[in-house]
Design an enzyme around this catalytic site. Structure first.
Site, mmCIF file in Angstrom:
data_model
loop_
_atom_site.group_PDB
_atom_site.id
_atom_site.type_symbol
_atom_site.label_atom_id
_atom_site.label_comp_id
_atom_site.label_asym_id
_atom_site.label_seq_id
_atom_site.Cartn_x
_atom_site.Cartn_y
_atom_site.Cartn_z
ATOM 1 N N LYS A 103 -9.636 1.276 -3.593
ATOM 2 C CA LYS A 103 -10.078 0.845 -2.225
ATOM 3 C C LYS A 103 -11.465 1.175 -2.028
ATOM 4 O O LYS A 103 -11.931 2.224 -2.051
ATOM 5 C CB LYS A 103 -9.241 1.380 -1.085
ATOM 6 C CG LYS A 103 -9.555 0.731 0.104
ATOM 7 C CD LYS A 103 -8.578 1.408 1.166
ATOM 8 C CE LYS A 103 -8.898 0.585 2.635
ATOM 9 N NZ LYS A 103 -7.819 1.157 3.743
ATOM 10 N N GLU B 165 0.814 -0.976 -0.058
ATOM 11 C CA GLU B 165 -0.157 -0.037 0.015
ATOM 12 C C GLU B 165 0.812 1.167 -0.062
ATOM 13 O O GLU B 165 1.810 1.358 0.794
ATOM 14 C CB GLU B 165 -0.752 0.066 1.307
ATOM 15 C CG GLU B 165 -1.724 1.315 1.435
ATOM 16 C CD GLU B 165 -2.468 1.408 2.679
ATOM 17 O OE1 GLU B 165 -3.360 1.818 2.951
ATOM 18 O OE2 GLU B 165 -2.114 0.501 3.662
ATOM 19 N N CYS C 202 -5.243 -2.675 2.803
ATOM 20 C CA CYS C 202 -5.310 -2.553 4.241
ATOM 21 C C CYS C 202 -6.217 -3.486 5.103
ATOM 22 O O CYS C 202 -6.307 -4.719 4.748
ATOM 23 C CB CYS C 202 -5.417 -1.332 4.410
ATOM 24 S SG CYS C 202 -4.998 -0.575 6.210
#
Length: 528
Positions: free
Chosen positions: A351, A290, A401
């Site tokens: 995301k 990330e 994440c």
């Protein structure tokens, strides 16, 4: 005096039981006998929950039951995600007392779900151990589900993760919440309840033969359970093998977004490693974590972005790396960008499940985020169930994440079995939380996603845990945390859909929630 100490002893024991629940998710201490550093402790989770169930079922009133459950949950949750203090104080610059208070306030807020469950469970205390156990398990599961769903959800550290080995065989059918329900049922059954008055039907004392009869087999569950899971027939079949290279840059968090230190270090190291790995392992997949590239592509030096694409095309190989995409005028996303060999069309994943305060600021809380010096932003949200990257006969689905904490959202990509991912990839940066148990907790959550969906999970992170996890939830290879290193391995993709992926992909956790509500409705009618 002794009387005063005796008054506080039950609350101290509830606090200790809550801490034990947190420790069961990933043992925070050193190796000690059967306890292994960073590993789940199924029996400890079950025993601490049994203590809570006994305390709730024997409370003098519904209000007392709610208080006991609330104290337990506050201790459990604050001890589970205490490392949020590191991000807020060490890297965010928030004063230590305020950071500690913020963690405690979040835990106390989330504990309200469990306090409500405790108050409702108390109503079934006199209907026998079986009825009390069913009610406790159903209400506990509903509380877990509410915590993981309402206000965007924060399901980190659900009790079922401690059972990733012991109850692994259940994962492809009922998922982490179902595993937590099974553990809650066993715990409450062991704790017992109060039987209705009648000849020979007095109180069931705590620690009766229920506990003895269940505790001994539970001690062996981590070993027996894992063997049981591996002996169960698989719901998926092999989809071929794929060479993979995972990069762990270990860029210091306090330098990560600094133009004079962390940014040039990240660009140089990841750029070199992505191109070298593509050339070294043609036909493979290379993954960087990330925000490995911490700048928008248009802000990079000329030629950097094109050089990555040329590396993918020249080998050929597939590259995936975390990077913010968009622009300051229209907004930006926390994304994974990539290329698949000679195909000039770039791949993009945005995301979907954003982190409160870190990626979007909840209404009314801008004052709080302004107290910290963290590069916060209001990111745009990506769609649910975005197309995977097609490469080398595999369909590779990234997530960013803590998105892999939401199993039902990953399962949404399995609605069409013919287009379901064959390999899952998580890119993360847990450097915000230092060298803490957060790394171990996240590893086990990824393991459980692999079990639920019977897919391998690749983890590329900045500081750890960078690992290859197979479709049975076993860690096949892992880099040492807090090191700058490259992990090379081979992963087997999988075709097919598990029962969990089939129902959770269509309806989320609603079927399990409906089952819990049905159990409570049945108990209400049956117990009249």
């Amino acid at each position: 005096g002794p009387r005063g100490l005796g008054r506080w002893a039950p609350w101290a024991l509830l606090l200790a039981a809550g801490w034990a629940q947190a420790a069961a998710l990933a043992w925070p201490g050193p190796n000690w006998g059967l306890l292994r550093a960073g590993e789940p402790v199924a029996v400890l989770q079950w025993a601490s929950l049994a203590w809570l169930a006994g305390a709730v079922l024997r409370a003098p009133s519904g209000r007392a039951a709610a208080a006991r459950a609330g104290v337990f949950a506050t201790a459990w949750l604050s001890a589970t995600f205490w490392w949020l203090f590191v991000s807020m104080h060490t890297y965010g610059g928030l004063a230590a007392p305020l950071a500690a208070l913020a963690v405690l306030a979040l835990a106390a807020f989330l504990s309200a779900y469990y306090a409500a469950a405790g108050a409702l469970c108390w109503r079934w205390r006199r209907r026998g151990p079986l009825t009390a156990a069913l009610a406790f398990a159903a209400l506990w599961t509903l509380a877990e589900w509410a915590r993981g769903t309402w206000f965007t959800g924060f399901p980190w550290g659900a009790g079922g993760y401690a059972q990733v080995d012991a109850l692994a065989a259940l994962a492809p059918y009922v998922g982490v919440y179902g595993m937590g329900a099974a553990s809650a049922f066993l715990a409450a059954w062991a704790a017992g309840g109060e039987r209705q008055a009648g000849p020979g039907r007095g109180r069931v004392p705590a620690g009766r033969l229920w506990a003895v009869g269940l505790a001994l087999p539970l001690l062996a569950l981590p070993w027996v359970g894992r063997g049981w899971a591996e002996a169960m027939p698989a719901h998926t079949v092999p989809a071929g093998r794929l060479p993979v290279t995972l990069l762990q840059g270990n860029i210091p968090q306090n330098e990560k977004f600094e133009a004079g230190s962390g940014v040039p270090l990240a660009l140089a190291w990841y750029g070199d490693q992505l191109q070298a790995a593509a050339a070294r392992r043609p036909g493979g997949l290379v993954v960087a974590p990330e925000t490995a590239v911490p700048l928008l592509p248009q802000d990079l030096a000329p030629g950097y972005w094109d050089g990555l694409q040329q590396a993918a095309q020249g080998a050929p190989a597939a590259l995936l790396l975390g990077v913010p995409l968009g622009n300051w005028a229209d907004g930006y996303t926390n994304s994974v960008a990539g290329w698949a060999g000679a195909d000039p069309t770039p791949y993009r994943y945005d995301k979907h499940h954003l982190v409160p305060f870190g990626e979007f600021i909840p209404w009314g809380f801008r004052w709080f985020t302004e107290l910290m010096h963290i590069p916060l932003g209001d990111f745009r949200r990506g769609a649910l169930a975005q197309p995977p990257l097609a490469w080398a006969g595999q369909r590779i689905a990234p997530n960013v994440c803590y998105e892999d904490v939401f199993g039902e959202e990953l399962a949404a990509s399995f609605r069409d079995p013919a287009q379901a991912p064959t390999v899952l990839v998580n890119v993360s940066n847990l450097a915000w939380f230092g060298d803490t148990v957060a790394i171990d907790q996240h590893r086990h959550m990824s393991r459980l996603r692999a079990l639920e969906l019977e897919r391998p999970m690749l983890r590329a992170t900045n500081t750890g845990a960078t690992a290859v996890i197979d479709h049975r939830g076993r860690v096949q290879a892992e880099l040492p945390r807090l090191t700058r290193a490259v992990l090379e391995a081979e992963v087997e993709g999988r075709h097919g859909v598990t029962p969990y992926a089939r129902w959770a992909g269509r309806w989320g956790q609603w079927p399990l929630g409906a089952l819990c509500l049905g159990v409570l409705a049945g108990l209400a009618v049956w117990g009249r």
